[in-house]
Scaffold this motif. Structure first.
Motif, PDB file in Angstrom:
ATOM      1  N   GLY A 105       0.621  -1.516   0.341  1.00 51.14           N
ATOM      2  CA  GLY A 105      -0.159  -0.014  -0.362  1.00 51.14           C
ATOM      3  C   GLY A 105       0.949   1.283  -0.040  1.00 51.14           C
ATOM      4  O   GLY A 105       1.866   1.284   0.674  1.00 51.14           O
ATOM      5  N   ALA A 114      -3.952   2.343   0.169  1.00 45.96           N
ATOM      6  CA  ALA A 114      -3.704   1.584   0.938  1.00 45.96           C
ATOM      7  C   ALA A 114      -3.193   1.439   2.070  1.00 45.96           C
ATOM      8  O   ALA A 114      -1.692   2.021   2.134  1.00 45.96           O
ATOM      9  CB  ALA A 114      -3.699  -0.053   0.654  1.00 45.96           C
ATOM     10  N   LEU A 131      -4.137  -3.690   3.226  1.00 45.65           N
ATOM     11  CA  LEU A 131      -3.546  -3.516   1.869  1.00 45.65           C
ATOM     12  C   LEU A 131      -5.731  -3.040   1.287  1.00 45.65           C
ATOM     13  O   LEU A 131      -6.319  -4.199   0.563  1.00 45.65           O
ATOM     14  CB  LEU A 131      -3.831  -4.516   1.387  1.00 45.65           C
ATOM     15  N   GLY A 132      -6.776  -2.919   2.326  1.00 43.72           N
ATOM     16  CA  GLY A 132      -7.910  -2.397   1.842  1.00 43.72           C
ATOM     17  C   GLY A 132      -7.881  -1.101   0.616  1.00 43.72           C
ATOM     18  O   GLY A 132      -7.107  -0.218   1.373  1.00 43.72           O
ATOM     19  N   SER A 133      -8.661  -1.864  -0.193  1.00 42.24           N
ATOM     20  CA  SER A 133      -8.612  -0.127  -1.581  1.00 42.24           C
ATOM     21  C   SER A 133     -10.638  -0.923  -1.996  1.00 42.24           C
ATOM     22  O   SER A 133     -11.202  -1.547  -2.559  1.00 42.24           O
ATOM     23  CB  SER A 133      -7.919  -1.000  -2.511  1.00 42.24           C
TER      24      SER A 133
END
Length: 205
Positions: free
Chosen positions: A151, A181, A185-187
């Motif tokens: 990220g 991110a 690693l949230g997207s």
């Protein structure tokens, strides 16, 4: 040695597997991390047997940070990859998220030829706020093609810091940037499992 011995969960492909992928979790997590589940689902869709497994400290205790020695966790990773190699005569890919990825990269550095590709998610290049404490001393010994999925807002290492550090790796390296991110690693805009698997497949020798 079986999947039960490594607390592994298999995601089975529709046909004969193209190879085996072994992935493990970050320091506070487990094999049931939503990110690992999504990545393993994607690998299975691509025709690979994907296994998410618990590190030795997580097998001993369901919650909390790593306990015991990192060397013990690396021994567990080597067992998992050895098991994967016994399941197939096709390529084996290994990696993990954060702590699990770092320990896997150390195992791969210590055992040339062990895996076809190393796939690392949110590599913890340094502790947050401590950019001089790099965790890259083993990079020069990594001989497997390596994919970093990172990220751009990860406090454990900027893209520029990572790009500088991976210059030590003598094998091909790909950095998959996940814009905006953080460490999880949230997207909302990118399908992280898809782009990470794409990059790992492209890295296969």
């Amino acid at each position: 040695m079986s999947l039960d011995d490594i607390a592994g969960v298999a995601h089975e492909p529709a046909g004969t597997p193209a190879g085996v992928v072994m992935l493990t979790h970050g320091a506070g997590g487990s094999r049931d991390s939503p990110l690992l589940i999504r990545i393993c689902d994607e690998w299975a869709r691509r025709g690979w047997l994907a296994v998410r497994y618990n590190l030795p400290y997580r097998r001993r205790r369901p919650k909390g940070p790593p306990s015991g020695s990192a060397a013990g966790d690396r021994a567990g990773i080597l067992e998992a990859i050895t098991l994967a190699r016994s399941l197939t005569d096709r390529p084996v890919i290994a990696g993990g998220h954060s702590y699990g990825g770092r320990q896997t990269s150390m195992v791969v550095a210590e055992n040339p030829g062990l895996v076809a590709v190393l796939t690392l998610f949110s590599y913890p290049l340094h502790p947050p706020g401590k950019p001089t404490r790099l965790r890259a001393e083993h990079f020069a010994a990594i001989t497997a093609p390596t994919v970093f999925t990172q990220g751009t807002a990860d406090p454990f290492g900027t893209i520029d810091e990572l790009r500088s550090a991976v210059g030590e790796i003598p094998a091909p390296v790909e950095i998959v940037e996940v814009t905006g991110a953080r460490h999880d690693l949230g997207s909302k805009t990118l399908d992280v499992p898809v782009i990470a698997v794409d990059a790992a497949l492209a890295a296969l020798p």
